[in-house]
Scaffold this motif. Structure first.
Motif, mmCIF file in Angstrom:
data_model
loop_
_atom_site.group_PDB
_atom_site.id
_atom_site.type_symbol
_atom_site.label_atom_id
_atom_site.label_comp_id
_atom_site.label_asym_id
_atom_site.label_seq_id
_atom_site.Cartn_x
_atom_site.Cartn_y
_atom_site.Cartn_z
ATOM 1 N N SER A 111 0.822 -1.207 0.000
ATOM 2 C CA SER A 111 0.000 0.000 0.000
ATOM 3 C C SER A 111 0.856 1.257 0.000
ATOM 4 O O SER A 111 1.960 1.292 0.551
ATOM 5 N N THR A 112 0.316 2.289 -0.652
ATOM 6 C CA THR A 112 0.965 3.601 -0.644
ATOM 7 C C THR A 112 0.118 4.629 0.091
ATOM 8 O O THR A 112 0.622 5.645 0.558
ATOM 9 N N SER A 113 -1.206 4.366 0.169
ATOM 10 C CA SER A 113 -2.085 5.250 0.935
ATOM 11 C C SER A 113 -3.384 4.521 1.247
ATOM 12 O O SER A 113 -3.781 3.601 0.526
ATOM 13 N N ILE A 114 -4.017 4.915 2.344
ATOM 14 C CA ILE A 114 -5.307 4.353 2.743
ATOM 15 C C ILE A 114 -6.246 5.509 3.049
ATOM 16 O O ILE A 114 -5.926 6.391 3.848
ATOM 17 N N GLU A 115 -7.401 5.495 2.390
ATOM 18 C CA GLU A 115 -8.376 6.569 2.547
ATOM 19 C C GLU A 115 -9.689 6.014 3.083
ATOM 20 O O GLU A 115 -10.227 5.041 2.530
ATOM 21 N N VAL A 116 -10.213 6.606 4.136
ATOM 22 C CA VAL A 116 -11.509 6.208 4.678
ATOM 23 C C VAL A 116 -12.604 6.872 3.860
ATOM 24 O O VAL A 116 -12.587 8.084 3.651
ATOM 25 N N THR A 117 -13.565 6.068 3.384
ATOM 26 C CA THR A 117 -14.647 6.611 2.560
ATOM 27 C C THR A 117 -16.011 6.475 3.213
ATOM 28 O O THR A 117 -16.998 6.998 2.708
ATOM 29 N N GLY A 118 -16.088 5.773 4.339
ATOM 30 C CA GLY A 118 -17.351 5.575 5.040
ATOM 31 C C GLY A 118 -17.100 4.910 6.381
ATOM 32 O O GLY A 118 -15.944 4.621 6.732
ATOM 33 N N PRO A 119 -18.148 4.655 7.162
ATOM 34 C CA PRO A 119 -17.989 4.051 8.489
ATOM 35 C C PRO A 119 -17.239 2.722 8.462
ATOM 36 O O PRO A 119 -16.492 2.408 9.389
ATOM 37 N N THR A 120 -17.436 1.931 7.417
ATOM 38 C CA THR A 120 -16.754 0.634 7.322
ATOM 39 C C THR A 120 -16.121 0.430 5.948
ATOM 40 O O THR A 120 -15.871 -0.709 5.547
ATOM 41 N N SER A 121 -15.855 1.497 5.224
ATOM 42 C CA SER A 121 -15.302 1.346 3.875
ATOM 43 C C SER A 121 -14.093 2.245 3.668
ATOM 44 O O SER A 121 -13.904 3.243 4.362
ATOM 45 N N GLY A 122 -13.274 1.866 2.696
ATOM 46 C CA GLY A 122 -12.103 2.670 2.397
ATOM 47 C C GLY A 122 -11.474 2.252 1.086
ATOM 48 O O GLY A 122 -11.869 1.252 0.475
ATOM 49 N N LYS A 123 -10.511 3.032 0.635
ATOM 50 C CA LYS A 123 -9.767 2.721 -0.573
ATOM 51 C C LYS A 123 -8.303 2.550 -0.199
ATOM 52 O O LYS A 123 -7.707 3.420 0.440
ATOM 53 N N ILE A 124 -7.749 1.402 -0.599
ATOM 54 C CA ILE A 124 -6.343 1.118 -0.336
ATOM 55 C C ILE A 124 -5.595 1.208 -1.657
ATOM 56 O O ILE A 124 -5.743 0.351 -2.531
ATOM 57 N N SER A 125 -4.831 2.255 -1.817
ATOM 58 C CA SER A 125 -4.029 2.424 -3.035
ATOM 59 C C SER A 125 -2.665 1.799 -2.809
ATOM 60 O O SER A 125 -2.112 1.856 -1.704
#
Length: 201
Positions: free
Chosen positions: A118-132
């Protein structure tokens, strides 16, 4: 029959508190900070692709190592690293497994592992996210984004350890990684579906 039905009812009633406790044990939608290791007995990477326009073909990898570092106060500082044993590919069709491992495709003799960091982790919701991150496959490295969700976290009812479970999906073009055999007759786009439990160390 009446006795059997009554015994079954009693058994269900007796088990109910245990089942409720088990469900409650991993019902949290939060993940505590710490260093985690994947539980390989409860982790799969499933891949799927279009086969000749007639069906969807599936395969999986279950032999992989993964470490997860969670910082619950600064999620952007969390990190995921995965190493996959490419020789462990399984489709339940031995001839296809052998072909996937051959120089036509994965060429596992030359490229025995694939990796994701991973290079970055972004939270997008209470239980969701994007792992780049960077996916290295067949000697080629490309950026990939995983759409991830937290399935649940808490104390495991069996081993009493703190566990966090996640699901994730992404799509990649295999030709981007030099795996262009039979494209476009066999689909270029591959869907990855991932499910894994992580145990805090």
């Amino acid at each position: 029959m009446k006795f059997a039905a009554a015994a079954f009812a009693v058994a269900i009633a007796a088990a109910s508190p245990v089942l409720a406790q088990s469900t409650a044990a991993h019902a949290s939608d939060k993940v505590e900070s710490g260093q985690y290791q994947v539980d390989k007995s409860h982790a799969k990477i499933i891949f799927s692709f279009n086969h000749l326009g007639f069906s969807t073909s599936y395969g999986l990898f279950s032999d992989f190592d993964a470490t997860l570092t969670v910082d619950s106060k600064a999620v952007d500082k969390s990190a995921l690293a995965v190493t996959v044993n490419m020789d462990g590919v399984l489709t339940t069709v031995p001839k296809f497994d052998a072909h996937l491992k051959s120089p036509d495709l994965f060429d596992t003799a030359k490229y025995p592992t694939a990796s994701f960091k991973s290079t970055s982790i972004e939270v997008t919701g209470p239980t969701s996210g994007k792992i780049s991150g960077e996916l290295t496959l067949h000697g080629v490295t490309k950026p990939v984004v995983l759409d991830a969700t937290l399935a649940g976290s808490g104390i495991h009812p069996m081993n009493k350890k703190y566990v966090a479970g996640f699901n994730a999906t992404t799509k990649v073009k295999r030709s981007d990684f030099g795996l262009a055999y039979a494209v476009p007759v066999v689909g270029d786009e591959v869907t990855l579906t991932i499910s894994a439990e992580f145990v805090r160390q």
